[in-house]
Structures are given as structure tokens and as C-alpha cells.
Write a protein that holds these residues in place. Structure first.
Motif, PDB file in Angstrom:
ATOM      1  N   SER A  30       0.836  -1.203   0.000  1.00 23.14           N
ATOM      2  CA  SER A  30       0.000   0.000   0.000  1.00 23.14           C
ATOM      3  C   SER A  30       0.867   1.247   0.000  1.00 23.14           C
ATOM      4  O   SER A  30       2.095   1.186   0.149  1.00 23.14           O
ATOM      5  N   PHE A  31       0.210   2.403  -0.157  1.00 16.81           N
ATOM      6  CA  PHE A  31       0.888   3.692  -0.231  1.00 16.81           C
ATOM      7  C   PHE A  31       0.207   4.653   0.750  1.00 16.81           C
ATOM      8  O   PHE A  31      -1.005   4.557   0.985  1.00 16.81           O
ATOM      9  N   VAL A  32       0.975   5.579   1.311  1.00 18.60           N
ATOM     10  CA  VAL A  32       0.420   6.464   2.341  1.00 18.60           C
ATOM     11  C   VAL A  32      -0.171   7.723   1.709  1.00 18.60           C
ATOM     12  O   VAL A  32       0.199   8.131   0.608  1.00 18.60           O
ATOM     13  N   PHE A  33      -1.093   8.356   2.445  1.00 18.01           N
ATOM     14  CA  PHE A  33      -1.754   9.579   2.007  1.00 18.01           C
ATOM     15  C   PHE A  33      -1.209  10.773   2.792  1.00 18.01           C
ATOM     16  O   PHE A  33      -0.704  10.633   3.911  1.00 18.01           O
ATOM     17  N   ASN A  86      -1.067   6.247  -6.412  1.00 16.47           N
ATOM     18  CA  ASN A  86      -1.170   4.847  -6.017  1.00 16.47           C
ATOM     19  C   ASN A  86      -1.807   4.725  -4.645  1.00 16.47           C
ATOM     20  O   ASN A  86      -1.482   5.484  -3.723  1.00 16.47           O
ATOM     21  N   ILE A  87      -2.710   3.780  -4.524  1.00 14.58           N
ATOM     22  CA  ILE A  87      -3.412   3.515  -3.272  1.00 14.58           C
ATOM     23  C   ILE A  87      -2.989   2.183  -2.689  1.00 14.58           C
ATOM     24  O   ILE A  87      -2.623   2.062  -1.525  1.00 14.58           O
ATOM     25  N   TYR A  88      -3.025   1.148  -3.560  1.00 16.06           N
ATOM     26  CA  TYR A  88      -2.871  -0.231  -3.126  1.00 16.06           C
ATOM     27  C   TYR A  88      -2.358  -1.002  -4.330  1.00 16.06           C
ATOM     28  O   TYR A  88      -2.831  -0.787  -5.458  1.00 16.06           O
ATOM     29  N   THR A  89      -1.389  -1.882  -4.148  1.00 20.96           N
ATOM     30  CA  THR A  89      -0.747  -2.517  -5.291  1.00 20.96           C
ATOM     31  C   THR A  89      -1.682  -3.421  -6.083  1.00 20.96           C
ATOM     32  O   THR A  89      -1.437  -3.666  -7.266  1.00 20.96           O
TER      33      THR A  89
END
Length: 401
Positions: free
Chosen positions: A34-37, A54-57
Motif C-alpha cells: 500500500s501507499f500512504v496519504f 497509487n493507493i494499493y498494489t
């Protein structure tokens, strides 16, 4: 600002996604789930498609994005999505766009697993199909039904190396408002670009020549943006996501696709010319041979003849089995498009689930051998095949005395 390039090789090497603040020359591998906001509002905007990122792979990942951006440029398509396997790409490209009651018109010569989707899975969903013969293009229009939504083809076909005229097929699909879906696995974008002939979707098993070294399992669906949006929605919620490591590997593989394909094709053409007329073979098939009934078409829509040849050994199944058992260098494996030359007996392996009648209709004969020609010295490939033909002949003769 990204620079666009004209030539295939430069596009494959120089197309790259944004780099990290470390400014690395070669793309890093983004092994993260996942990726942080930046904050709550950023998270909301991301999930509502108001900003890119990107949110989630399972949805997207920089490595997969770079792979697909390159592949879209090489194929000349608007958009694309990476999948975990070639069959995930084939399935997603159809299942995302079809619903119960729809009909597919497909070429009869298809990879065995694609055949299983059409005959064993889609009927459960009320999706029907009709097969059309590549050798009889005049029959295709009459097979289109009121509920036909898609035409699906492989060209060159697996394993018969038969072709369909993409320009003609693109016009046929457009005239009937049908989605034309072309499996371009055997040709790769270096040899052939179906989108330039009117294909709406181009599908790949990236496991094969795109990777080229037998390291990964992967697929790709490319095409019109409106169609890819539907495929992306389907894949996002059903989960056939490509791993970041494989996406990184494939992006690197594309950088050498042109030089690899030229060598594959040169070796295959030389091998086909040598074997044609061989006294132990009933026939040899290769798209650029003068004896191929569609040589003119192959040269019209392909840059080179491809990296595969097929031939039929005299003596049928028993001879074919002995031939394979007597190969010493060439690998016996169901994969293709490797640096290493590989051999397969389609009737008993990749297409064994087809009935004998179905095999015969697409010229999968008991003695048919498919060779995926690798990057070894062509004389070593020839020597291995000659030795196996000689040994199999001796064994067959001994068993018949």
C-alpha cells in the motif's frame, strides 16, 4: 516534462515513470502492498478518482505502471493494464466486457486454455461462442449473430502458425460494431501492431517473448481507453494483480525486445529453411517461408516471421515421442519465447483437452512438433534436431522389425 520518441528501441529503453527523490537511473522495485496519504482529504480524493496516484498494489504500482506505459507506446494503444498471468489477461479482456446472453466469434485455432474458457467456463454464465476457420475468411460475416459482441483471434495461431488478415478483420468488426480482441503473444509489438489495423484490444501473455527468459508469469490487456477502464474495474475487484517485482522485470525485458526478436526470427527462419523438404518430415511451417500459404499476408502485417516453427515428423505419435526423448540440448517444456530453444508436442500437452476431431480441424496432428527457437547458435539447434530425428528413426525401425 517527458520526451516522446519515434523509434521502437528508444521507446522501450527510455520510457520511464517518475523516479523517487533519490533520482536513481534505473527504476527501483516498489515492493509495497500500500501507499500512504498526505492526510484525510488526500485519501478521500484518491479513492474518488479526483487525483492520480497509487493507493494499493492490487490497484496500481509504479513498476506495473512503467511496464504498461512502455507496452502501450510500443503497441500504439491508449491505455492498458497488467495482470498476473497471460490467461488472466485473456479472461479479463473478455469477462469484463461480456454479460449473459452475449456471443463471441473466435478463430478456431486458439491456445488450449483460451478454448477451455470459451467451452467450459463462459457457458455457465450464458455466454456463447462460435468458431470460425482461419482458412475460410469468407464464412466469418455469416457467423456473426445479433448478440455477437466480440471477435477474438490469435495471429499467428498456436500452434499451427496460421494467420488472419488484420486489416480485413478490423473493417469487419467496425462494420458490425464489434470489439476486436487480438492475442498478439506470438508476434509481440516488435513484429506486429494489431491496433494499427483496427483492433480494439490487444492481449499478451507477457510470460513468453516479452519477458523472453522464462522468469515470470504475467499478462497485459491494452487498447481503447473506454474499454480498458472496464477491464481495470473488473481486475481491481477480482484481483489478478501483477507483482511489482515481475512488473519491474518485464519493464527491463522490454528494453531488449527488439534485439532479441531479431535473433529469434533469424534463427527460426534459417532453421525452417534448412528443415523444409527434409526426408524425415512431412512438412515444415513458418510464416515467412515461400511454402506457407499466407506468406504474402505475413509479410504485409509482420516485420519478421516470428520465433516459432512447426513440423510434422514421419511416423506419427510414436516417432514424435522418440524425437522428443532424443533431444539433448533443446528443452522439453510447455513454455515458449525463452532464450533457450524449447520443444512441445501439442497433441499430448498444450492442446490435449481438445477432442481428436477438434485437433484435426486445426491441423494438430499426432506427429506435430512445435519449436520455440531460442538464441543459441543456430548450428547447435540444427545439430540437436538432426540427431534426434536420426535416433528416432533408428528406434522406430527397430520396433517394426
Amino acid at each position: 516534462m517527458k520526451k516522446s520518441f519515434e523509434h521502437f528501441e528508444t521507446k522501450a529503453v527510455r520510457t520511464q515513470s517518475e523516479r523517487s527523490p533519490h533520482r536513481e537511473h534505473s527504476a527501483p522495485i516498489y515492493m509495497t502492498s500500500s501507499f500512504v496519504f498526505d492526510g484525510a482529504e488526500h485519501a478521500r480524493a484518491m479513492f474518488n478518482d479526483e487525483v492520480e496516484g497509487n493507493i494499493y498494489t492490487r490497484f496500481s504500482n509504479p513498476n506495473n505502471t512503467e511496464f504498461i506505459e512502455k507496452l502501450c507506446l510500443l503497441e500504439g494503444t491508449e491505455d492498458g493494464i497488467a495482470t498476473a498471468s497471460g490467461m488472466a489477461a485473456m479472461f479479463s479482456s473478455m469477462a469484463a466486457l461480456l454479460q449473459s446472453g452475449d456471443h463471441i466469434l473466435a478463430s478456431r485455432s486458439l491456445f488450449g486454455s483460451t478454448h477451455q474458457i470459451l467451452t467450459g467456463i463462459f457457458p455457465k454464465w450464458g455466454i456463447s461462442h462460435t468458431y470460425a476457420d482461419l482458412s475460410d475468411p469468407d464464412s466469418w460475416e455469416g457467423l456473426i449473430q445479433k448478440n455477437t459482441k466480440m471477435i477474438f483471434v490469435e495471429t499467428p495461431s498456436n500452434p499451427g502458425l496460421d494467420l488472419v488478415d488484420l486489416e480485413w478483420l478490423g473493417k469487419l468488426a467496425k462494420a458490425h460494431d464489434l470489439i476486436l480482441n487480438v492475442d498478439n503473444c506470438f508476434a509481440t509489438p516488435y513484429l506486429q501492431n494489431p491496433a494499427s489495423f483496427g483492433a480494439d484490444l490487444v492481449t499478451h501473455s507477457a510470460t513468453k517473448f516479452l519477458d523472453g527468459q522464462g522468469r515470470t508469469i504475467a499478462g497485459a490487456v491494452l487498447g481503447r481507453k473506454d474499454l480498458i477502464q472496464q477491464v481495470r474495474f473488473f481486475a481491481r475487484h477480482t484481483g489478478p494483480a501483477l507483482s511489482p517485482f515481475n512488473g519491474w522485470t518485464l519493464s527491463k525485458s522490454l528494453e531488449t525486445l527488439a534485439v532479441r526478436m531479431e535473433k529469434h526470427c533469424d534463427n527460426a527462419h534459417r532453421l525452417a529453411e534448412y528443415l523444409e523438404g527434409h526426408k524425415e518430415l512431412e512438412f515444415v511451417k513458418y510464416p515467412f517461408l515461400a511454402s506457407h500459404p499466407q506468406q504474402a499476408l505475413a509479410k504485409k502485417q509482420m516485420r519478421y516471421g516470428g520465433g516459432l516453427i512447426t513440423f510434422n515428423v514421419k511416423g506419427g505419435y510414436d516417432r514424435a515421442r522418440q524425437f522428443l526423448d532424443n533431444l539433448s540440448m533443446i528443452s522439453l517444456t510447455a513454455n515458449l519465447g525463452d532464450t533457450r530453444t524449447t520443444a512441445t508436442h501439442p497433441a499430448s500437452t498444450t492442446h490435449s483437452k481438445l477432442s481428436q476431431e477438434e485437433q484435426e480441424r486445426v491441423n494438430i496432428l499426432p506427429g506435430l512438433i512445435r519449436i520455440s527457437v531460442g538464441l543459441e547458435n543456430v548450428n547447435d539447434i540444427l545439430e540437436d534436431i538432426e540427431n534426434a530425428l536420426r535416433a528416432s528413426k533408428v528406434h522406430l525401425a527397430a520396433n517394426h522389425t
